[in-house]
Design a protein around this motif. Structure first.
Motif, PDB file in Angstrom:
ATOM      1  N   MET A   1     -37.665 -67.095  26.045  1.00  0.00           N
ATOM      2  CA  MET A   1     -36.615 -68.095  25.893  1.00  0.00           C
ATOM      3  C   MET A   1     -35.525 -67.581  24.948  1.00  0.00           C
ATOM      4  N   ARG A   2     -34.335 -68.095  25.134  1.00  0.00           N
ATOM      5  CA  ARG A   2     -33.246 -67.810  24.187  1.00  0.00           C
ATOM      6  C   ARG A   2     -33.359 -68.821  23.044  1.00  0.00           C
ATOM      7  N   VAL A   3     -33.876 -68.342  21.919  1.00  0.00           N
ATOM      8  CA  VAL A   3     -34.186 -69.191  20.773  1.00  0.00           C
ATOM      9  C   VAL A   3     -33.119 -69.005  19.700  1.00  0.00           C
ATOM     10  N   HIS A   4     -32.544 -70.110  19.236  1.00  0.00           N
ATOM     11  CA  HIS A   4     -31.569 -70.062  18.148  1.00  0.00           C
ATOM     12  C   HIS A   4     -32.148 -70.774  16.925  1.00  0.00           C
ATOM     13  N   VAL A   5     -32.146 -70.092  15.800  1.00  0.00           N
ATOM     14  CA  VAL A   5     -32.631 -70.638  14.528  1.00  0.00           C
ATOM     15  C   VAL A   5     -31.417 -71.063  13.717  1.00  0.00           C
ATOM     16  N   LEU A   6     -31.389 -72.327  13.298  1.00  0.00           N
ATOM     17  CA  LEU A   6     -30.239 -72.858  12.574  1.00  0.00           C
ATOM     18  C   LEU A   6     -30.455 -72.834  11.063  1.00  0.00           C
ATOM     19  N   GLY A  24     -41.717 -62.376  21.644  1.00  0.00           N
ATOM     20  CA  GLY A  24     -41.534 -62.437  23.086  1.00  0.00           C
ATOM     21  C   GLY A  24     -40.293 -63.171  23.519  1.00  0.00           C
ATOM     22  N   HIS A  25     -39.426 -63.520  22.571  1.00  0.00           N
ATOM     23  CA  HIS A  25     -38.231 -64.309  22.872  1.00  0.00           C
ATOM     24  C   HIS A  25     -36.965 -63.570  22.426  1.00  0.00           C
ATOM     25  N   GLU A  26     -35.844 -63.999  22.952  1.00  0.00           N
ATOM     26  CA  GLU A  26     -34.539 -63.504  22.525  1.00  0.00           C
ATOM     27  C   GLU A  26     -34.047 -64.427  21.415  1.00  0.00           C
ATOM     28  N   VAL A  27     -34.003 -63.931  20.181  1.00  0.00           N
ATOM     29  CA  VAL A  27     -33.807 -64.786  19.012  1.00  0.00           C
ATOM     30  C   VAL A  27     -32.458 -64.507  18.342  1.00  0.00           C
ATOM     31  N   THR A  28     -31.751 -65.582  18.029  1.00  0.00           N
ATOM     32  CA  THR A  28     -30.525 -65.515  17.240  1.00  0.00           C
ATOM     33  C   THR A  28     -30.710 -66.386  16.004  1.00  0.00           C
ATOM     34  N   VAL A  29     -30.411 -65.840  14.835  1.00  0.00           N
ATOM     35  CA  VAL A  29     -30.551 -66.586  13.582  1.00  0.00           C
ATOM     36  C   VAL A  29     -29.161 -66.828  13.005  1.00  0.00           C
ATOM     37  N   TRP A  30     -28.871 -68.087  12.700  1.00  0.00           N
ATOM     38  CA  TRP A  30     -27.600 -68.460  12.086  1.00  0.00           C
ATOM     39  C   TRP A  30     -27.832 -68.726  10.599  1.00  0.00           C
ATOM     40  N   THR A  31     -27.016 -68.106   9.756  1.00  0.00           N
ATOM     41  CA  THR A  31     -27.238 -68.177   8.310  1.00  0.00           C
ATOM     42  C   THR A  31     -26.207 -69.048   7.594  1.00  0.00           C
ATOM     43  N   ASP A 302     -45.234 -71.572  16.679  1.00  0.00           N
ATOM     44  CA  ASP A 302     -46.389 -71.874  17.524  1.00  0.00           C
ATOM     45  C   ASP A 302     -46.046 -72.944  18.550  1.00  0.00           C
ATOM     46  N   GLN A 303     -45.214 -73.906  18.146  1.00  0.00           N
ATOM     47  CA  GLN A 303     -44.802 -74.953  19.076  1.00  0.00           C
ATOM     48  C   GLN A 303     -43.975 -74.373  20.223  1.00  0.00           C
ATOM     49  N   ILE A 304     -43.123 -73.408  19.901  1.00  0.00           N
ATOM     50  CA  ILE A 304     -42.314 -72.768  20.940  1.00  0.00           C
ATOM     51  C   ILE A 304     -43.213 -72.021  21.920  1.00  0.00           C
ATOM     52  N   ASN A 305     -44.166 -71.283  21.398  1.00  0.00           N
ATOM     53  CA  ASN A 305     -45.055 -70.520  22.266  1.00  0.00           C
ATOM     54  C   ASN A 305     -45.958 -71.429  23.093  1.00  0.00           C
ATOM     55  N   ALA A 306     -46.378 -72.540  22.498  1.00  0.00           N
ATOM     56  CA  ALA A 306     -47.196 -73.485  23.255  1.00  0.00           C
ATOM     57  C   ALA A 306     -46.385 -74.097  24.392  1.00  0.00           C
ATOM     58  N   TYR A 307     -45.140 -74.385  24.132  1.00  0.00           N
ATOM     59  CA  TYR A 307     -44.271 -74.961  25.174  1.00  0.00           C
ATOM     60  C   TYR A 307     -44.081 -73.966  26.314  1.00  0.00           C
ATOM     61  N   THR A 308     -43.802 -72.719  25.988  1.00  0.00           N
ATOM     62  CA  THR A 308     -43.566 -71.729  27.040  1.00  0.00           C
ATOM     63  C   THR A 308     -44.832 -71.418  27.823  1.00  0.00           C
ATOM     64  N   SER A 309     -45.998 -71.676  27.220  1.00  0.00           N
ATOM     65  CA  SER A 309     -47.268 -71.453  27.938  1.00  0.00           C
ATOM     66  C   SER A 309     -47.627 -72.639  28.831  1.00  0.00           C
ATOM     67  N   GLY A 310     -46.842 -73.717  28.747  1.00  0.00           N
ATOM     68  CA  GLY A 310     -47.086 -74.883  29.599  1.00  0.00           C
ATOM     69  C   GLY A 310     -47.988 -75.931  28.990  1.00  0.00           C
TER      70      GLY A 310
END
Length: 318
Positions: A1-6, A24-31, A302-310
Motif C-alpha cells: 500500500m501507499r502509506v503516508h505518515v503524518l 512491504g509498503h511504499e512509505v512517505t513520512v511528512w515531518t 500491525d493494524q496496516i499489515n492486518a488490514y492488507t492481509s484481509g
C-alpha cells in the motif's frame, strides 16, 4: 500500500526498529504540519494514513478529497477523526486503545514536573546561569500529600512513584471509581472540596471525553491550598476554559506544571500561560520518547499489515 505518515515533527519514526514492519509498503513520512488544502494535494495518492496522535484533524472535507484512501491507522482516542465520514466513504479506521498498556513515559514526565515544581528547578537553573547561587528554597515531597484525579493506568503509576518518595496518596474520580478505590483500601476524601483542599500536589489523569471536558472548575482551583501545585499532563480541556490563568494570578494554586494546552502547538513566546511566573511548561512531550514511539507505532503498523492481509484489527469505523 501507499502509506503516508503524518506529523513526525522530529523525524524519529524511520530510525526506530518498529518501522521495519512497513517494509512491504511504499512509505512517505511528512515531518511538518500542513493546511487541509496542502494535505489534500500531498495525500492524493495515499491508500493508508498513519496518524500521529491528534496533530492533524481528519475532517469529512479532507477525506472527500482523497479518492484512493482505504485505511486510517492510529492509536488511542480519536476526537480528531470524523469516523462517520470514514464509514460513509468506505474508509476503514483502526485504532488500538491506548489503555492496552500503561504509558510509562507520561507517568515519568508527570513525576519530573512534580519534582521541578516543588524544587522550583527552572528558576534555580536560570538563576545559576545568571551568576546567582541558591535562589530561593524548595519543598521536599516526603510527608506531603498528592491528590490524583483519575485512577487509570497512568494515575496508578504516578501513585506508585509518590509512595516511593514517601507521599500520602488521595484519590478522586467518578462515584463508581471512588467506591472501587475505597473497596481497595485507598484514601478518598469525603468531598470534592476536601480532595482539592487536602493535597500539596494535584495531578490530573483523565481522558478528555465530553463528560470530562471542563471537569476541573474555577471553584475547584480556588479550593486548592495557597502553596499547592497543579500538574496536567493529560489534556488541557479537562480544566474549565479560562479558569487556570485567573486562578494562578489569585494564588490558588501556587504553581501549575503543564504539558498540554488548549491549542497546540503553542508557538507564541508571549502566550500568557507560558510567560506566567508560576507556570512550568513542556511542549506536550509526555508520550515523546523513542521507547513509547516504538511501542505505539509498532501497533499502528500491525493494524496496516492486518488490514492488507484481509483480517483487520481494532476496527472502529469504515
Amino acid at each position: 500500500m501507499r502509506v503516508h505518515v503524518l506529523d513526525d515533527w522530529s523525524d524519529t519514526l524511520r530510525s526506530l526498529p518498529s518501522f521495519a514492519r512497513l517494509s512491504g509498503h511504499e512509505v512517505t513520512v511528512w515531518t511538518d504540519s500542513a493546511s487541509e488544502g496542502i494535505l489534500a494535494q500531498r495525500l492524493a495518492q495515499a491508500e493508508a494514513l498513519v496518524l500521529f496522535r491528534e496533530r492533524t484533524q481528519i475532517t469529512r472535507s479532507l477525506l472527500e478529497r482523497l479518492p484512493n484512501l482505504r485505511l486510517i491507522s492510529a492509536r488511542g482516542a480519536w476526537p480528531h477523526v470524523d469516523t462517520q465520514a470514514c464509514t460513509d466513504l468506505g474508509i476503514a479506521f483502526c485504532s488500538q486503545k491506548s489503555d492496552a498498556a500503561p504509558n510509562h513515559s507520561a507517568a515519568e514526565l508527570t513525576w519530573a514536573l512534580i519534582l521541578s515544581a516543588m524544587r522550583d528547578l527552572p528558576a534555580q537553573m536560570a538563576a545559576l546561569k545568571a551568576g546567582q547561587w541558591q535562589a530561593g528554597v524548595g519543598r521536599s515531597l516526603r510527608g506531603r500529600t498528592i491528590g490524583i484525579y483519575g485512577a487509570g493506568r497512568i494515575g496508578q503509576l504516578v501513585a506508585g512513584y509518590a509512595r516511593a518518595f514517601g507521599m500520602e496518596v488521595i484519590w478522586w474520580g467518578s462515584a463508581a471509581r471512588r467506591a472501587a478505590l475505597v473497596a481497595a483500601g485507598e484514601t478518598v476524601p469525603e468531598s470534592r472540596a476536601a480532595f482539592f483542599g487536602g493535597a500539596d500536589v494535584i495531578s490530573l489523569h483523565l481522558r478528555l471525553v465530553p463528560q470530562t471536558r471542563g471537569i476541573v472548575t474555577a471553584k475547584d482551583l480556588a479550593q486548592m491550598r495557597a502553596d499547592a501545585v497543579l500538574v496536567n499532563t493529560s489534556r488541557a480541556g479537562l480544566i474549565e476554559v479560562g479558569a487556570l490563568l485567573p486562578a494562578l494570578t489569585k494564588g490558588r494554586p501556587a504553581m501549575a506544571a503543564l504539558d498540554v494546552f488548549d491549542v497546540e502547538p503553542v508557538l507564541d513566546s508571549n502566550d500568557p500561560l507560558l510567560t506566567h511566573p508560576r507556570v512550568i511548561a513542556t511542549p506536550h512531550i509526555g508520550f515523546v520518547t523513542r521507547d513509547e514511539f516504538d511501542l505505539q507505532f509498532g501497533e499502528i503498523y500491525d493494524q496496516i499489515n492486518a488490514y492488507t492481509s484481509g483480517a483487520p484489527i481494532n476496527l472502529v469505523a469504515g
